[in-house]
Design a protein around this motif. Structure first.
Motif, PDB file in Angstrom:
ATOM      1  N   ALA A 403      31.886  30.581  30.793  1.00  0.00           N
ATOM      2  CA  ALA A 403      30.676  30.073  31.436  1.00  0.00           C
ATOM      3  C   ALA A 403      29.586  31.137  31.438  1.00  0.00           C
ATOM      4  N   PRO A 404      28.373  30.805  30.980  1.00  0.00           N
ATOM      5  CA  PRO A 404      27.291  31.787  30.876  1.00  0.00           C
ATOM      6  C   PRO A 404      26.600  32.033  32.215  1.00  0.00           C
ATOM      7  N   SER A 405      27.342  32.600  33.168  1.00  0.00           N
ATOM      8  CA  SER A 405      26.742  32.877  34.475  1.00  0.00           C
ATOM      9  C   SER A 405      26.626  34.380  34.689  1.00  0.00           C
ATOM     10  N   ASN A 406      25.592  34.780  35.380  1.00  0.00           N
ATOM     11  CA  ASN A 406      25.370  36.186  35.693  1.00  0.00           C
ATOM     12  C   ASN A 406      24.984  36.326  37.156  1.00  0.00           C
ATOM     13  N   ARG A 407      25.706  37.159  37.858  1.00  0.00           N
ATOM     14  CA  ARG A 407      25.300  37.540  39.207  1.00  0.00           C
ATOM     15  C   ARG A 407      25.027  39.030  39.122  1.00  0.00           C
ATOM     16  N   ILE A 408      23.787  39.399  39.289  1.00  0.00           N
ATOM     17  CA  ILE A 408      23.318  40.732  38.901  1.00  0.00           C
ATOM     18  C   ILE A 408      22.795  41.481  40.113  1.00  0.00           C
ATOM     19  N   LYS A 409      23.028  42.774  40.102  1.00  0.00           N
ATOM     20  CA  LYS A 409      22.426  43.627  41.129  1.00  0.00           C
ATOM     21  C   LYS A 409      21.672  44.730  40.401  1.00  0.00           C
ATOM     22  N   VAL A 410      20.346  44.595  40.342  1.00  0.00           N
ATOM     23  CA  VAL A 410      19.506  45.561  39.655  1.00  0.00           C
ATOM     24  C   VAL A 410      18.726  46.353  40.701  1.00  0.00           C
ATOM     25  N   LEU A 411      19.010  47.639  40.806  1.00  0.00           N
ATOM     26  CA  LEU A 411      18.304  48.505  41.754  1.00  0.00           C
ATOM     27  C   LEU A 411      18.280  47.886  43.159  1.00  0.00           C
ATOM     28  N   ASP A 412      19.482  47.447  43.620  1.00  0.00           N
ATOM     29  CA  ASP A 412      19.662  46.880  44.959  1.00  0.00           C
ATOM     30  C   ASP A 412      18.940  45.547  45.148  1.00  0.00           C
ATOM     31  N   ILE A 413      18.668  44.835  44.075  1.00  0.00           N
ATOM     32  CA  ILE A 413      18.057  43.506  44.152  1.00  0.00           C
ATOM     33  C   ILE A 413      19.087  42.495  43.653  1.00  0.00           C
ATOM     34  N   ASP A 414      19.392  41.484  44.469  1.00  0.00           N
ATOM     35  CA  ASP A 414      20.397  40.493  44.118  1.00  0.00           C
ATOM     36  C   ASP A 414      19.787  39.369  43.295  1.00  0.00           C
ATOM     37  N   LEU A 415      20.437  39.048  42.175  1.00  0.00           N
ATOM     38  CA  LEU A 415      19.987  37.979  41.287  1.00  0.00           C
ATOM     39  C   LEU A 415      21.189  37.142  40.881  1.00  0.00           C
ATOM     40  N   PHE A 416      20.955  35.861  40.636  1.00  0.00           N
ATOM     41  CA  PHE A 416      21.986  34.981  40.097  1.00  0.00           C
ATOM     42  C   PHE A 416      21.339  34.077  39.061  1.00  0.00           C
TER      43      PHE A 416
END
Length: 492
Positions: A403-416
């Motif tokens: 599944a092409p899902s990404n839960r990302i933490k870039v420089l303490d910023i939460d992304l999904f």
């Protein structure tokens, strides 16, 4: 043994439960999800039927057709209909398996091959002299968060305990007729089955000045050490590329008190994971933390003499730079496969069983192209490594995609981010909602949720992931309908 995927960095943990915390990125236990991989399948023998992976046309015969007579898809997109893979009967006396590459795909393949076959001889070839390490951790090492010793993935002791030979050697070619791997030092190694897991290399655009001192990429431990060694004389840094690696590299170098600028050719950051509006929010947040961001510009030249001194943009601006890190993506290491005559497109073409066009050779990880897709992510490399390892010793396991899902933490910023997050046709609708520093986007097509993005508040990530993957209709998800009703509908 269960596999647990860290939704932040993609690290895979084997065990009855997830670790706490993630040894790679430090994520909490609750950010792990169970990763289902079917290792072995008991199915009846095939009758020689091949199914088109695009339109499901069924072809009878010992081999797939050159192209589908219905939709025109090439023969490599046909897969055997239910039954044993034809290659499972080829060379059943498997005594020696060679795995080319010691990244996550290669090491996973080695471990699975050993688990499936206690007696087969297994050799792992690596171009890098040190034991395998977590490539995911290179930016944390660059930032100074962890020591170099902490990025190790498998120590030599693991190879000794598993009775797997770890050999530092540079493979230069294959003799498929003799089933031999040719090494740079003149030696040859014979195999019964070969797994190509030799990964990818950084793409360096053909820019004037790209060979000057101070221009680096970040792919290996050696790359990270070379960057760190140069920091003693560096004040200004430019990271070319506003994707995940570019932003993580920029954040790591900013930790050293340097002036860091990110240059991205698209008009917004993280174009593969975020729509433009969310990318702009991310840019504003990073700039508030001291990073300089230039989007929608192209690099024309890396200026200087023997060493780089600046980055010239197409708008005429020249950014000062004592160090340039290029993060413009990667390309599969497919040259050996091409030279040996295997079928290669962008990567080495594999089927659902990870077999290449040669029945004695499999491929997995960044070098493998499955149904036209190069994944380039840790979970897919891990899953393909399992399939290749099992099948290399005569097993029957099938890869059904990740599944092409990404839960990302870039420089303490939460992304999904999951699924389709850009417009593919006029039927795609986007429902966007912005509240302060939080952003939400839902992408719908034909009554289904096909993609979603969360920025800041990611509490709905689990729900949205389940709805996208289950392919349920929006009408079947009242909680989703409420979210859409509260959003502003925008056509992308």
């Amino acid at each position: 043994m269960k596999a647990w995927k860290c939704e932040i960095c993609g690290y895979i943990h084997n065990g009855e439960g997830p670790p706490s915390p993630c040894p790679v990125c430090g994520a909490d236990q609750g950010l792990f999800s169970l990763m289902e991989i079917q290792r072995e399948i008991a199915i009846p023998a095939t009758s020689g039927a091949w199914q088109c992976g695009i339109c499901d046309y069924l072809h009878q015969g010992p081999e797939p057709p050159a192209s589908c007579p219905v939709c025109g898809s090439p023969g490599n997109l046909f897969r055997p209909q239910a039954g044993k893979h034809p290659n499972s009967t080829y060379n059943t006396d498997i005594r020696h398996v060679i795995i080319l590459g010691a990244g996550i795909a290669g090491i996973t393949a080695a471990g699975e091959a050993r688990r499936s076959s206690p007696d087969v001889k297994i050799t792992v070839l690596s171009r890098e002299p040190a034991p395998p390490y977590f490539r995911l951790n290179l930016t944390r090492f660059l930032a100074g968060d962890i020591k170099e010793s902490e990025i190790c993935m498998r120590p030599q002791q693991w190879f000794d305990e598993q009775h797997i030979d770890f050999l530092v050697a540079d493979a230069t070619g294959l003799d498929r007729e003799k089933r031999q791997v040719c090494l740079r030092d003149g030696r040859t190694l014979a195999y019964d089955r070969l797994v190509l897991a030799n990964g990818a290399h950084p793409f360096i655009p053909p820019l004037p000045g790209a060979t000057r001192e101070g221009v680096h990429v970040l792919r290996t431990r050696e790359d990270a050490n070379a960057i760190l060694a140069r920091l003693v004389s560096v004040k200004n840094v430019v990271c070319i590329g506003g994707g995940l690696l570019g932003l993580e590299s920029a954040g790591a170098l900013a930790r050293h008190g340097l002036n860091v600028t990110v240059v991205e050719g698209f008009s917004w950051l993280l174009p593969r994971q975020l729509p433009p509006r969310a990318g702009l929010l991310l840019q504003q947040r990073l700039e508030s933390q001291g990073l300089i961001v230039r989007c929608g510009v192209q690099v024309m030249e890396l200026t200087g003499d023997e060493s780089v001194h600046g980055v010239l943009l197409n708008n005429g601006e020249e950014l000062p730079a004592d160090l340039v890190v290029i993060a413009a993506g990667v390309r599969p290491n497919s040259h050996i496969a091409r030279q040996s005559g295997l079928k290669v497109h962008n990567g080495v073409i594999v089927d659902d069983w990870m077999y290449t066009s040669d029945p004695a050779i499999l491929a997995a990880g960044d070098v493998a192209e499955h149904l036209g897709k190069l994944y380039g992510i840790w979970p897919a490399s891990y899953a393909q490594g399992i399939i290749a390892g099992v099948n290399a010793v005569g097993g029957q396991a099938e890869f059904n995609g990740v599944a092409p899902s990404n839960r990302i933490k870039v420089l303490d910023i939460d992304l999904f981010s999951i699924g389709q997050i850009q417009q593919e046709d006029a039927s795609t609708m986007c429902y966007e909602d912005v509240h302060g520093d939080n952003y939400r986007a839902l992408f719908c097509r034909d009554g289904q949720l096909v993609g979603a993005v969360l920025y800041g508040d990611t509490n709905l990530a689990g729900l949205l992931k389940e709805i996208v993957e289950s392919r349920r209709q929006v009408s079947e998800c009242p909680e989703l309908g409420q979210l859409i009703d509260k959003s502003n509908m925008l056509k992308l």
